[in-house]
Design a protein around this motif. Sequence first.
Motif, PDB file in Angstrom:
ATOM      1  N   ILE A  78     -20.840  79.713  25.563  1.00 26.86           N
ATOM      2  CA  ILE A  78     -22.070  79.188  24.906  1.00 26.86           C
ATOM      3  C   ILE A  78     -22.864  78.211  25.495  1.00 26.86           C
ATOM      4  CG2 ILE A  78     -21.263  80.232  22.614  1.00 26.86           C
ATOM      5  CD1 ILE A  78     -20.589  77.472  21.951  1.00 26.86           C
ATOM      6  N   GLY A  79     -22.187  77.649  26.522  1.00 22.28           N
ATOM      7  CA  GLY A  79     -23.095  76.587  27.251  1.00 22.28           C
ATOM      8  C   GLY A  79     -22.089  75.957  28.110  1.00 22.28           C
ATOM      9  N   GLY A  80     -22.552  75.057  29.150  1.00 20.40           N
ATOM     10  CA  GLY A  80     -21.596  74.215  30.032  1.00 20.40           C
ATOM     11  C   GLY A  80     -21.205  75.109  31.126  1.00 20.40           C
ATOM     12  N   PHE A  81     -20.049  74.993  31.618  1.00 14.48           N
ATOM     13  CA  PHE A  81     -19.380  75.678  32.679  1.00 14.48           C
ATOM     14  C   PHE A  81     -17.785  75.570  32.800  1.00 14.48           C
ATOM     15  CE2 PHE A  81     -20.381  71.604  34.466  1.00 14.48           C
ATOM     16  CZ  PHE A  81     -19.284  71.392  35.197  1.00 14.48           C
ATOM     17  N   VAL A  82     -17.080  76.567  33.546  1.00 11.10           N
ATOM     18  CA  VAL A  82     -15.775  76.353  33.749  1.00 11.10           C
ATOM     19  C   VAL A  82     -15.594  76.428  35.359  1.00 11.10           C
ATOM     20  CG1 VAL A  82     -13.476  77.323  33.351  1.00 11.10           C
ATOM     21  CG2 VAL A  82     -15.135  77.250  31.476  1.00 11.10           C
ATOM     22  N   PHE A  83     -15.062  75.377  36.012  1.00  3.70           N
ATOM     23  CA  PHE A  83     -14.911  75.492  37.557  1.00  3.70           C
ATOM     24  C   PHE A  83     -13.293  75.552  37.544  1.00  3.70           C
ATOM     25  CE2 PHE A  83     -14.564  73.168  41.325  1.00  3.70           C
ATOM     26  CZ  PHE A  83     -15.210  74.214  42.138  1.00  3.70           C
ATOM     27  N   GLU A  84     -12.890  76.675  38.449  1.00  2.00           N
ATOM     28  CA  GLU A  84     -11.578  76.697  38.937  1.00  2.00           C
ATOM     29  C   GLU A  84     -11.408  76.524  40.425  1.00  2.00           C
ATOM     30  OE1 GLU A  84      -9.438  80.007  36.806  1.00  2.00           O
ATOM     31  OE2 GLU A  84     -11.464  80.457  36.165  1.00  2.00           O
ATOM     32  N   VAL A  85     -10.642  75.640  40.808  1.00  2.00           N
ATOM     33  CA  VAL A  85     -10.384  75.508  42.367  1.00  2.00           C
ATOM     34  C   VAL A  85      -8.716  75.239  42.519  1.00  2.00           C
ATOM     35  CG1 VAL A  85     -10.831  73.071  42.427  1.00  2.00           C
ATOM     36  CG2 VAL A  85     -11.151  74.330  44.419  1.00  2.00           C
ATOM     37  N   GLU A  86      -8.110  76.277  43.393  1.00  2.00           N
ATOM     38  CA  GLU A  86      -6.935  76.172  43.502  1.00  2.00           C
ATOM     39  C   GLU A  86      -6.217  75.993  42.271  1.00  2.00           C
ATOM     40  OE1 GLU A  86      -5.504  76.494  46.825  1.00  2.00           O
ATOM     41  OE2 GLU A  86      -7.687  76.952  47.346  1.00  2.00           O
ATOM     42  N   ASP A  87      -5.435  75.028  42.101  1.00  2.00           N
ATOM     43  CA  ASP A  87      -4.719  75.121  40.726  1.00  2.00           C
ATOM     44  C   ASP A  87      -5.288  73.831  39.910  1.00  2.00           C
ATOM     45  OD1 ASP A  87      -4.241  72.668  42.345  1.00  2.00           O
ATOM     46  OD2 ASP A  87      -1.878  72.613  42.004  1.00  2.00           O
ATOM     47  N   MET A  88      -6.502  73.552  39.926  1.00  2.00           N
ATOM     48  CA  MET A  88      -7.368  72.575  39.118  1.00  2.00           C
ATOM     49  C   MET A  88      -8.078  73.591  38.089  1.00  2.00           C
ATOM     50  SD  MET A  88      -9.781  69.365  40.094  1.00  2.00           S
ATOM     51  CE  MET A  88     -11.210  70.443  40.290  1.00  2.00           C
ATOM     52  N   TYR A 125      -6.253  81.433  53.961  1.00  2.00           N
ATOM     53  CA  TYR A 125      -7.547  80.286  53.900  1.00  2.00           C
ATOM     54  C   TYR A 125      -6.865  79.067  54.044  1.00  2.00           C
ATOM     55  CZ  TYR A 125     -10.832  83.708  51.887  1.00  2.00           C
ATOM     56  OH  TYR A 125     -11.505  84.918  51.683  1.00  2.00           O
ATOM     57  N   LYS A 126      -5.740  78.659  53.734  1.00  2.00           N
ATOM     58  CA  LYS A 126      -5.098  77.350  53.909  1.00  2.00           C
ATOM     59  C   LYS A 126      -5.035  77.140  55.594  1.00  2.00           C
ATOM     60  CE  LYS A 126      -1.006  74.354  52.835  1.00  2.00           C
ATOM     61  NZ  LYS A 126       0.148  74.347  52.333  1.00  2.00           N
ATOM     62  N   SER A 127      -4.709  78.236  56.319  1.00  2.00           N
ATOM     63  CA  SER A 127      -4.651  78.094  57.903  1.00  2.00           C
ATOM     64  C   SER A 127      -6.065  77.618  58.280  1.00  2.00           C
ATOM     65  CB  SER A 127      -4.329  79.108  58.327  1.00  2.00           C
ATOM     66  OG  SER A 127      -4.839  80.359  58.456  1.00  2.00           O
ATOM     67  N   ARG A 128      -7.169  77.963  57.615  1.00  2.00           N
ATOM     68  CA  ARG A 128      -8.583  77.866  58.055  1.00  2.00           C
ATOM     69  C   ARG A 128      -8.981  76.652  57.258  1.00  2.00           C
ATOM     70  NH1 ARG A 128      -5.899  81.597  60.309  1.00  2.00           N
ATOM     71  NH2 ARG A 128      -6.947  83.104  61.765  1.00  2.00           N
ATOM     72  N   ASN A 129      -8.369  75.869  56.521  1.00  2.00           N
ATOM     73  CA  ASN A 129      -8.627  74.640  56.055  1.00  2.00           C
ATOM     74  C   ASN A 129      -9.850  74.935  54.884  1.00  2.00           C
ATOM     75  OD1 ASN A 129      -8.459  72.093  55.305  1.00  2.00           O
ATOM     76  ND2 ASN A 129     -10.071  71.302  56.826  1.00  2.00           N
ATOM     77  N   ILE A 130      -9.835  76.014  54.041  1.00  2.00           N
ATOM     78  CA  ILE A 130     -10.886  76.465  53.198  1.00  2.00           C
ATOM     79  C   ILE A 130      -9.997  76.372  51.645  1.00  2.00           C
ATOM     80  CG2 ILE A 130     -12.336  78.405  52.429  1.00  2.00           C
ATOM     81  CD1 ILE A 130     -12.417  79.257  55.422  1.00  2.00           C
ATOM     82  N   VAL A 131     -10.575  76.119  50.815  1.00  2.00           N
ATOM     83  CA  VAL A 131     -10.189  76.091  49.334  1.00  2.00           C
ATOM     84  C   VAL A 131     -11.007  76.929  48.678  1.00  2.00           C
ATOM     85  CG1 VAL A 131      -8.914  73.849  49.323  1.00  2.00           C
ATOM     86  CG2 VAL A 131     -11.690  74.085  48.686  1.00  2.00           C
ATOM     87  N   ARG A 132     -10.675  77.815  47.855  1.00  2.00           N
ATOM     88  CA  ARG A 132     -11.226  78.753  46.873  1.00  2.00           C
ATOM     89  C   ARG A 132     -11.648  78.285  45.458  1.00  2.00           C
ATOM     90  NH1 ARG A 132      -7.922  83.714  47.312  1.00  2.00           N
ATOM     91  NH2 ARG A 132      -6.276  82.163  47.343  1.00  2.00           N
ATOM     92  N   GLY A 133     -12.797  78.345  45.038  1.00  2.00           N
ATOM     93  CA  GLY A 133     -13.091  78.121  43.847  1.00  2.00           C
ATOM     94  C   GLY A 133     -14.169  79.259  43.008  1.00  2.00           C
ATOM     95  N   LYS A 134     -13.979  79.011  41.631  1.00  2.00           N
ATOM     96  CA  LYS A 134     -14.653  80.004  41.029  1.00  2.00           C
ATOM     97  C   LYS A 134     -15.491  79.257  39.901  1.00  2.00           C
ATOM     98  CE  LYS A 134     -13.951  83.834  37.538  1.00  2.00           C
ATOM     99  NZ  LYS A 134     -12.740  84.435  36.905  1.00  2.00           N
ATOM    100  N   LEU A 135     -16.554  79.477  39.789  1.00  2.00           N
ATOM    101  CA  LEU A 135     -17.620  78.650  38.898  1.00  2.00           C
ATOM    102  C   LEU A 135     -17.826  79.774  37.910  1.00  2.00           C
ATOM    103  CD1 LEU A 135     -19.436  76.310  37.653  1.00  2.00           C
ATOM    104  CD2 LEU A 135     -21.170  77.107  39.316  1.00  2.00           C
ATOM    105  N   SER A 136     -17.870  79.632  36.527  1.00  2.00           N
ATOM    106  CA  SER A 136     -18.216  80.401  35.586  1.00  2.00           C
ATOM    107  C   SER A 136     -19.335  79.779  34.734  1.00  2.00           C
ATOM    108  CB  SER A 136     -17.120  80.872  34.326  1.00  2.00           C
ATOM    109  OG  SER A 136     -16.020  81.447  35.186  1.00  2.00           O
ATOM    110  N   VAL A 137     -20.395  80.515  34.451  1.00  2.00           N
ATOM    111  CA  VAL A 137     -21.571  79.732  33.839  1.00  2.00           C
ATOM    112  C   VAL A 137     -22.152  80.980  32.707  1.00  2.00           C
ATOM    113  CG1 VAL A 137     -22.330  78.393  35.584  1.00  2.00           C
ATOM    114  CG2 VAL A 137     -23.156  80.834  35.629  1.00  2.00           C
ATOM    115  N   PRO A 138     -22.504  80.393  31.559  1.00  2.00           N
ATOM    116  CA  PRO A 138     -23.028  81.394  30.631  1.00  2.00           C
ATOM    117  C   PRO A 138     -24.339  82.529  31.084  1.00  2.00           C
ATOM    118  CG  PRO A 138     -23.628  79.228  30.101  1.00  2.00           C
ATOM    119  CD  PRO A 138     -23.138  79.098  31.180  1.00  2.00           C
TER     120      PRO A 138
END
Length: 189
Positions: A154-164, A105-118
Motif C-alpha cells: 500500500i506504500g513504501g517498498f521492499v528491497f531484497e539483496v542476497e540474504d538481506m 554472479y559471485k565470481s563476477r563480483n555481482i550481487v543481485r537485488g529485487k526492489l518491490s514497489v506498489p
Amino acid sequence: MNTGIIASRYAEALLKLVDETGGGEAVIVQVQHLCEVLDNIPDLRRALVDVAAVSADRKVSLLEASLPEGEKLCPELEKFINLLVKNGRIGDIRLIFNSFVTAWYKSRNIVRGKLSVPVYSDSTPALEKKLREIIESRTGSKLLMTTVVNPDLIGGFVFEVEDMLLDASVSHQLELIKRQFIEKNRRIV
C-alpha cells in the motif's frame, strides 16, 4: 551425501567449464531461463526425475524444447546435462542450477537485488539509484537490480539483496506500531 554439497560441486564444475570455454554469458542466460521453466512447470520436473518412463535422451530434448523457439542448448550446457543424466543427478538439476547462478554472479563480483514497489512512479528511478549506491559502496560489488510492481503493497517498498531484507513498506511499519501498542498494553496490565 548432502544434496547441497553435491549441488555446489556440480555448479562449480559447470562454472569451471564455462570459464575455460568462454561460453558463460550464453550459459547463464539459458540456465536462468530453465530455472524459471522448472519453477513454472512441475510436470517437467517430474519427467526429469522419472527414470523408468523418460529416457536420458528425451530428458535433454525436453530441456532444449523449454528454451525460446529455435534456440539450442549451448554445447557446454548440453554436455553438463548429459553428465547429470549419466550420473543420476538430473533430479537435482534445479538445486544445481541455483547454485551455479549464485556462483556465477559471485565470481563476477555481482550481487543481485529485487526492489518491490506498489506502483512504478517518477520517484522509483531515484530510489533505485540510491539503493544501488548504498549496496555497491558497502559491498564493493556491482548490483544487478530487478524492480517489480507489487500491488499488495500500500506504500513504501521492499528491497531484497542476497540474504538481506529491507522492508520499508507501510504495512510493515503499521505492524511494528501494532506490536509496540501490544507490548505497552502488556506492561500496563
